[in-house]
Design an enzyme around this catalytic site. Sequence first.
Site, PDB file in Angstrom:
ATOM      1  N   GLY A  16       0.844  -1.195   0.000  1.00  0.00           N
ATOM      2  CA  GLY A  16       0.000   0.000   0.000  1.00  0.00           C
ATOM      3  C   GLY A  16       0.873   1.235   0.000  1.00  0.00           C
ATOM      4  O   GLY A  16       1.839   1.318   0.750  1.00  0.00           O
ATOM      5  N   THR A 145       5.239   2.335   5.507  1.00  0.00           N
ATOM      6  CA  THR A 145       3.909   1.786   5.798  1.00  0.00           C
ATOM      7  C   THR A 145       3.126   2.770   6.644  1.00  0.00           C
ATOM      8  O   THR A 145       3.638   3.278   7.642  1.00  0.00           O
ATOM      9  CB  THR A 145       3.951   0.432   6.528  1.00  0.00           C
ATOM     10  OG1 THR A 145       2.650   0.169   7.056  1.00  0.00           O
ATOM     11  CG2 THR A 145       4.933   0.409   7.689  1.00  0.00           C
ATOM     12  N   ASP A 147       0.808   1.836   8.405  1.00  0.00           N
ATOM     13  CA  ASP A 147       0.422   1.067   9.587  1.00  0.00           C
ATOM     14  C   ASP A 147       1.430   1.171  10.727  1.00  0.00           C
ATOM     15  O   ASP A 147       1.119   0.818  11.854  1.00  0.00           O
ATOM     16  CB  ASP A 147       0.246  -0.410   9.212  1.00  0.00           C
ATOM     17  CG  ASP A 147      -0.971  -0.626   8.343  1.00  0.00           C
ATOM     18  OD1 ASP A 147      -1.953   0.113   8.512  1.00  0.00           O
ATOM     19  OD2 ASP A 147      -0.931  -1.529   7.490  1.00  0.00           O
TER      20      ASP A 147
END
Lengths: 421, 421
Positions: A16, A145, A147
């Site tokens: 992503g 990331t 995240d």
Amino acid sequence: MSPTQPFNLLYAQAGGVTAVINASAAAVIEAAREHPQAIGTVYGARNGILGVLSETLVDTTPLTPAELAQLALTPGGAFGSCRFDLDPAEANPAQYDRLFEVFASYRIGAFLYNGGNGSMDIVARVAAAARARAYPLCCIGVPKTVDNDLEGTDCSPGFGSAAKYLATAMRESGLDLAAMSSRRGRVFVMEVMGRNAGWLAAATALAARNEDEPPHIVLLPEVAFDEEAFLARVKAVVERLGYCAVTVAEGIRRADGTLVMEQSHDALGHVQLGGAGQCVARLVSARFDYKHHWAIPDYLQRAAGHWRSATDVAQARAVGRAAVAYALAGQDGVMPAIRRLADEPYRWDVQPVRVEEIANLERRVPPHFIAADGLHVTAAAKAALAPLIEGELPVPTHAGLPDYFQLQLAPQPRRLPAWTR
Amino acid sequence: MSPTQPFNLLYAQAGGVTAVINASAAAVIEAAREHPQAIGTVYGARNGILGVLSETLVDTTPLTPAELAQLALTPGGAFGSCRFDLDPAEANPAQYDRLFEVFASYRIGAFLYNGGNGSMDIVARVAAAARARAYPLCCIGVPKTVDNDLEGTDCSPGFGSAAKYLATAMRESGLDLAAMSSRRGRVFVMEVMGRNAGWLAAATALAARNEDEPPHIVLLPEVAFDEEAFLARVKAVVERLGYCAVTVAEGIRRADGTLVMEQSHDALGHVQLGGAGQCVARLVSARFDYKHHWAIPDYLQRAAGHWRSATDVAQARAVGRAAVAYALAGQDGVMPAIRRLADEPYRWDVQPVRVEEIANLERRVPPHFIAADGLHVTAAAKAALAPLIEGELPVPTHAGLPDYFQLQLAPQPRRLPAWTR
């Protein structure tokens, strides 16, 4: 390759994408150009490792410094990304043969892979395969990331900007929520990314300067969802303030491990899954008849180039530059990691970590960052996350919208036979 | 009130709030202070007309110029808003008696109501009631709505900023969407506000500089949703580009008038309504097995103070100042409307329109702004909307987040008996 001849460098993006991954890309290209004796051409693979396998490579040489500067402020992945794992070398030697045919054909001496946990596994595999073949290759991971779940680094480029965007969204939505008078309570739920790690959800807590400000509740995947405790807290907040704002990570689960998702059936009996935000909002409305809204920023949260953290951008650039430095130093199988040197004022540097030690691991929000009741984060969490959203950057615009860069490099003419997946 | 004594001014906010309604509020207060011979105290009612009825008024005198400047850049409704309609005067004379008791008690000579269609109806009713009672009151509407559906004005303050935010979100999400390689097609759906008017959906088209850029499809409430035509277009776009981005207004309907909403049943048989975005995304995935994402910005789109249109802010301030000028001129029952003088370069001014002529009407996207196939907007629409999102403004921040203002004025001590709703 001869040690006296420059090697070429291959850069690719995976997983992503983020608001700052292109800042890493630009930094890689800029840093490589500073060493023309050592590094020849910087190639980019389209769509990550797939572009290597399919020999879809672009030559970044035509990019001007001004274009690189524009690339650096463009969200998304300008080179294209992919979600594709290499097979184990034993299971699929042909896949690796192909990779090294491409590397050899383009005289690639350094392969920089810009991704997350899974991408670091690819770096480790390709590094091992190069050693096994005695192919002179420096494989280096470049972290990225939203995240923030990469191990071995204090934080991951991409996270700070997504965190800033979401904390801003919570503060702004909270002002909207607070404005409306209603005899019914009102609940606003914002669902943020985070399947297993609640870093983004935790970061929305930065919006609150005191316990009356949104978010009033933060639900993390690290904590088993306790419906009754949650609903009791919602009720208490609504009774105190008239409204309640909730951040929920998309991946929250119940104690039995099931995802908190709205499961229902359409007219034909098909199962329909709503997200965690919708589910949580519905639980509240079913119990209390409060008015409820839910927001799902989805891609918006990881692509918000118009509102990036200057700290995050600086770190994205730093890991890009460090990766080139490691390649020049012959450091193979490493990832430049952010190391926190001091909290206040925040100071950091970049240090190499071995990719095998971090590949495929997931760093989750630790217990001391989670409130005892599991419904919010601690002051320690807020203090740790605060510096990562600091700083703003100018956004060049045209006609009222961010003026982003479009990479328009034609792929290199094919030198090898076509590859079939 | 004696014509030689200054009258007091009462300002209130109503309906869904915006990123710029507080800019109108600040402009009203600033403009009123420039006329101390004519205007005494500027009061604000908490939560719109409810605050008048309940006599919950604040005196804005303590606000410093610096605080007013900070108020002007804060999204949400600092004075509090409401969704509350007055009864017809014949049906509930006591309600009007109460209003005028409050007006008289605070020597209110001008009532400025900052809202949308429904609020203009309240302005008209209160103006008529004042005339009927021979109470000397100037009732003036101040326009505001992200929906841009107020009649009599070229556009409505609040719309331009929400439009800029959503067009930016579409451009940024589109970059994310475009980055990922996938053998499956990918579809991204963004659901935006607009129950009956598709102005915000239409404005996301400003993100596209050519037909390959998102959004590829724009679904408006003005057009009956044709599922087959929509799915055929999605397929064509995905086959051309590999992905497709869709904007859908929350209020789209089928030809039979039913809302396009996901209707399903939970385990207990309760009907669950998903939004239009979810429904449309599911339709695509059910037909084509494309990977699908949907975003619901919800409150984020109307509260995004960090990314406002400078044009919108200028218009919000202008209508606030004009409302005070009208009050000074004794113009009763009017709303300052934006009049477009020229397209390129965009020029506009503010003119009064009678509130009875526009109250409760809804201005929808006209046919010449809608593409012949009903799946996008025309170049004329984009040209008309483009100037409204122009311009950026600095955003004061603290600790990486917008530093918004918190109105902390205590309500005035009560002068009248309590009001029961």
